[in-house]
Write an enzyme that holds these catalytic residues in place. Structure first.
Site, PDB file in Angstrom:
ATOM      1  CB  THR A  36      -8.890  -1.209  -7.546  1.00 44.58           C
ATOM      2  OG1 THR A  36      -8.649   0.385  -7.082  1.00 44.58           O
ATOM      3  CG2 THR A  36      -8.439  -2.351  -6.914  1.00 44.58           C
ATOM      4  CB  SER A  54      -6.980  -0.263   1.155  1.00 48.90           C
ATOM      5  OG  SER A  54      -7.440  -0.835   0.062  1.00 48.90           O
ATOM      6  CB  SER A  55     -12.388  -1.198   0.371  1.00 50.25           C
ATOM      7  OG  SER A  55     -12.996   0.179   0.832  1.00 50.25           O
ATOM      8  CB  THR A  89      -5.782   0.323  -6.523  1.00 53.08           C
ATOM      9  OG1 THR A  89      -6.677   1.363  -7.042  1.00 53.08           O
ATOM     10  CG2 THR A  89      -5.191   0.658  -5.361  1.00 53.08           C
ATOM     11  NE  ARG A 103      -4.091   1.923   0.948  1.00 52.83           N
ATOM     12  CZ  ARG A 103      -5.191   2.180  -0.226  1.00 52.83           C
ATOM     13  NH1 ARG A 103      -5.072   1.583  -1.503  1.00 52.83           N
ATOM     14  NH2 ARG A 103      -6.029   2.956   0.073  1.00 52.83           N
ATOM     15  N   GLY A 122     -13.400  -1.888  -7.426  1.00 56.94           N
ATOM     16  CA  GLY A 122     -14.385  -0.959  -7.357  1.00 56.94           C
ATOM     17  C   GLY A 122     -14.769  -0.190  -5.817  1.00 56.94           C
ATOM     18  N   GLY A 123     -13.590   0.402  -5.163  1.00 55.90           N
ATOM     19  CA  GLY A 123     -13.632   0.979  -4.131  1.00 55.90           C
ATOM     20  C   GLY A 123     -14.163   0.211  -3.056  1.00 55.90           C
ATOM     21  CG  ASN A 171      -7.883   5.897  -5.283  1.00 58.74           C
ATOM     22  OD1 ASN A 171      -8.735   5.264  -5.236  1.00 58.74           O
ATOM     23  ND2 ASN A 171      -7.806   7.149  -4.634  1.00 58.74           N
ATOM     24  CG  ASP A 177      -8.431   5.292  -0.942  1.00 60.65           C
ATOM     25  OD1 ASP A 177      -9.488   5.803  -1.413  1.00 60.65           O
ATOM     26  OD2 ASP A 177      -8.006   4.158  -1.388  1.00 60.65           O
TER      27      ASP A 177
HETATM   28  N1  GLY Z   1      -8.168   2.875  -3.737  1.00 62.95           N
HETATM   29  C1  GLY Z   1      -9.476   2.246  -3.545  1.00 62.95           C
HETATM   30  C2  GLY Z   1      -8.912   1.268  -2.125  1.00 62.95           C
HETATM   31  O1  GLY Z   1      -7.950   1.064  -1.929  1.00 62.95           O
HETATM   32  O2  GLY Z   1      -9.925   0.943  -1.246  1.00 62.95           O
END
Ligand code: GLY
Length: 589
Positions: free
Chosen positions: A401, A472-473, A419, A124, A493-494, A421, A443
């Site tokens: 992503t 992050s998701s 990603t 990350r 997709g976030g 983002n 984020d």
């Molecule tokens: N950039 C989207 C996530 O990491 O959730």
């Protein structure tokens, strides 16, 4: 084999002692879905025809692009394992799918070894050392443009460090072996498909403000490339070749780091060569939980994905979902109520667990039971805020992503989500590098309670701090049955990544769907705030009307996220499934 297995056994999550590895230290979510416009009701049909997945005796790979899947399989054919294959896919996606991911961004890899060890590799991005908590505020108010594009939006990229660590720790091939084919592809070019064209089309105006990105990705500097256009990326090829020659030092300590430093100084950025030099990918023990009789292994903070996939499944474990109709308002209602509770907790508790305490009680079965008991099966609850997981103050977790999964016969399994983002990240490409730099700083919570691009709100736990990783998701997930891996999956997709992963697991585990059927099923998403249920248009009208009658505010969207999965089928053979929503993904070699 993939039939739902119901069990009374409900082992606790592997996380104990209450905290997750704390070591002291505006847009509508509709925009989240990739742009596939086909009706979801027809996806099951198309899914039979279109799969960017390959099946080999030796292994399997599923990615969002045929050339990346091919690169993964070629890595395995060259003597590599599923880890080499995943890295080859990731580096190739940086060429053919660079608006979603690349070495200018970050990733999470979940790796399962033949001996049964599962480890997370955290690539990350981090906030630069000169980042400050209020850096996106103007006169006390968060300005989304500052965290979403341009120099300040860029976090220190981690994907390349994570890929390198994965290869060194688990792979059989060298970085040079897996990156050179991707360099060749960047130099020779690839044919723009409808998906690519549409994604660029969506950001033409935004890209025009960035001369280097316009030069590289817009035809004549001002329009999206036509379908069929061959996109050649000489600068990226040169960067990849230099990395093949010098290793990742070229990126983190060498010429590239200095080019980025100079550009950032000239353009008001705070990212410096020292930030790149200081960047380290981290090993992170994953989160283990149990859904029915399946062991679900997810990625820990700074991902919220592993925590909340586990939490939602723990809540849903209290309901006999498998004996209900998965195309009914009552079924959707239960799933949505569980999502709301989890996302309310996410907004309050989640952040980088190296910086803030994240309660491991969030994935406790007892806490989930209490939350499940608060769900009214006939009425949407008003979730006013976060819950109180056990030991909350004592114990903690240590589309845009793209997701890809690989597995091989030796027993290596990988789930990787990567990603930059949002589309083309910050839109910044430092001249001569060809590297799209992320906008992962968005984020973070620029200001408590202020929504980010995905409409997500956060608290102080996810405030900007030097060196900290934004929440992050991304939810790369591996599922085992009786200790043997059977699924590797994840999504893009976030925040819908979490909902997609939960939905696919429930459909596969409770309803015996195979991965392609699960991926083709209409999707839904609720993230607590805004208090709105988002559903794909493929749901039957009766379900949508039923949910509205129950009191849900429902918004219909054509498409929600993009997922990939690999699995072992009943015969023990590998199968791979790629999301049928992504047009242009039908190109098999
Ligand atoms: N950039 C989207 C996530 O990491 O959730």
């Amino acid at each position: 084999m993939l039939m739902g297995m119901i069990s009374d056994e409900r082992p606790e999550s592997s996380l104990d002692e209450g905290w997750l590895r704390h070591e002291g230290s505006g847009k509508s979510p509709v925009a989240i879905g990739l742009a596939g416009r086909c009706l979801v009701s027809s996806l099951l049909f198309f899914s039979c025809l279109f799969q960017v997945s390959y099946r080999l005796e030796a292994g399997v790979a599923a990615t969002v692009h045929p050339l990346a899947t091919r690169a993964a399989l070629r890595a395995m054919q060259a003597g590599g394992n599923a880890v080499d294959a995943a890295v080859a896919a990731g580096l190739t996606l940086g060429v053919v799918d660079g608006f979603n991911s690349g070495i200018g961004g970050g990733c999470f890899l979940l790796v399962r070894s033949p001996r049964g060890e599962i480890m997370g590799i955290d690539g990350r991005e981090t906030a630069p050392a000169a980042a400050t908590r209020d850096m996106f505020l103007v006169e006390g108010v968060a300005v989304p443009e500052k965290s979403q594009s341009g120099p300040l939006a860029v976090g220190v990229p981690g994907a390349l460090a994570a890929f390198d660590l994965a290869l060194k720790r688990y792979g059989k091939l060298s970085l040079e072996q897996v990156i050179l084919p991707a360099a060749e592809l960047a130099e020779e070019g690839f044919v723009v498909n409808a998906s690519y064209q549409r994604r660029v089309q969506g950001v033409v105006d935004a890209l025009k403000a960035f001369p280097e990105a316009s030069r590289l990705f817009l035809e004549a500097g001002d329009k999206a490339p036509a379908v069929g256009h061959r996109l050649i990326q000489v600068d990226l090829a040169n960067t990849y070749r230099a990395i093949a020659r010098d290793g990742i030092d070229y990126f983190y300590r060498g010429d590239l780091a200095h080019q980025v430093d100079h550009w950032m100084r000239d353009h008001g950025g705070v990212l410096r060569a020292t930030d790149l030099e200081d960047y380290r990918a981290q090993l992170r023990p994953p989160i283990h939980s149990t859904y029915r009789a399946f062991q679900v292994v997810g990625f820990p903070p700074p991902s919220s994905g592993g925590v909340h996939v586990a939490q939602i499944l723990n809540i849903l474990d209290a309901f006999p979902l498998g004996s209900m109709d998965h195309s009914s308002a009552d079924w959707v209602h239960l799933v949505v109520e569980a999502m709301k509770l989890a996302f309310a907790d996410r907004a309050h508790w989640l952040g980088d667990s190296d910086y803030v305490p994240v309660p491991s009680g969030l994935v406790s079965v007892d806490y989930a039971r209490a939350l499940a008991a608060s769900i009214d099966p006939k009425r949407p609850s008003k979730v006013s805020g976060h819950g109180q997981p056990p030991h909350a103050m004592k114990a903690t977790f240590g589309s845009h992503t793209t997701h890809f999964s690989t597995a091989d016969e030796a027993g290596w399994w990988v789930a990787c989500t990567a990603t930059v983002n949002t589309t083309f990240g910050s839109k910044v490409v430092v001249p001569q590098t060809g590297v799209v730099l992320n906008n992962e700083m968005d984020d973070f919570s620029a200001q408590p309670g202020r929504p980010n691009f995905f409409g997500l709100v956060g608290s102080d736990a996810n405030a900007v701090a030097p060196g900290k990783r934004p929440l992050s998701s991304m939810s790369p997930t591996i599922v085992l049955k009786d200790g043997e891996p059977i699924y590797s999956l994840g999504a893009a997709g976030g925040p819908t990544i979490i909902s997609q992963t939960v939905l696919h697991l429930v459909l596969m585990i409770d309803f015996g769907m195979d991965p392609q059927q699960a991926l083709a099923h209409p999707r839904l998403h609720h993230q607590w705030q805004p208090d709105r249920l988002i559903m794909e248009e493929g749901w039957p009208d009766s379900v949508v009307m039923g949910l509205r009658r129950l009191g849900h505010e429902v918004e219909l969207v054509p498409s929600l996220g993009v997922s990939q999965a690999v699995a072992k089928d009943m015969s023990g053979a590998f199968v791979g499934a790629s999301d049928p929503r992504v047009e242009g993904s039908a190109q098999f070699e």
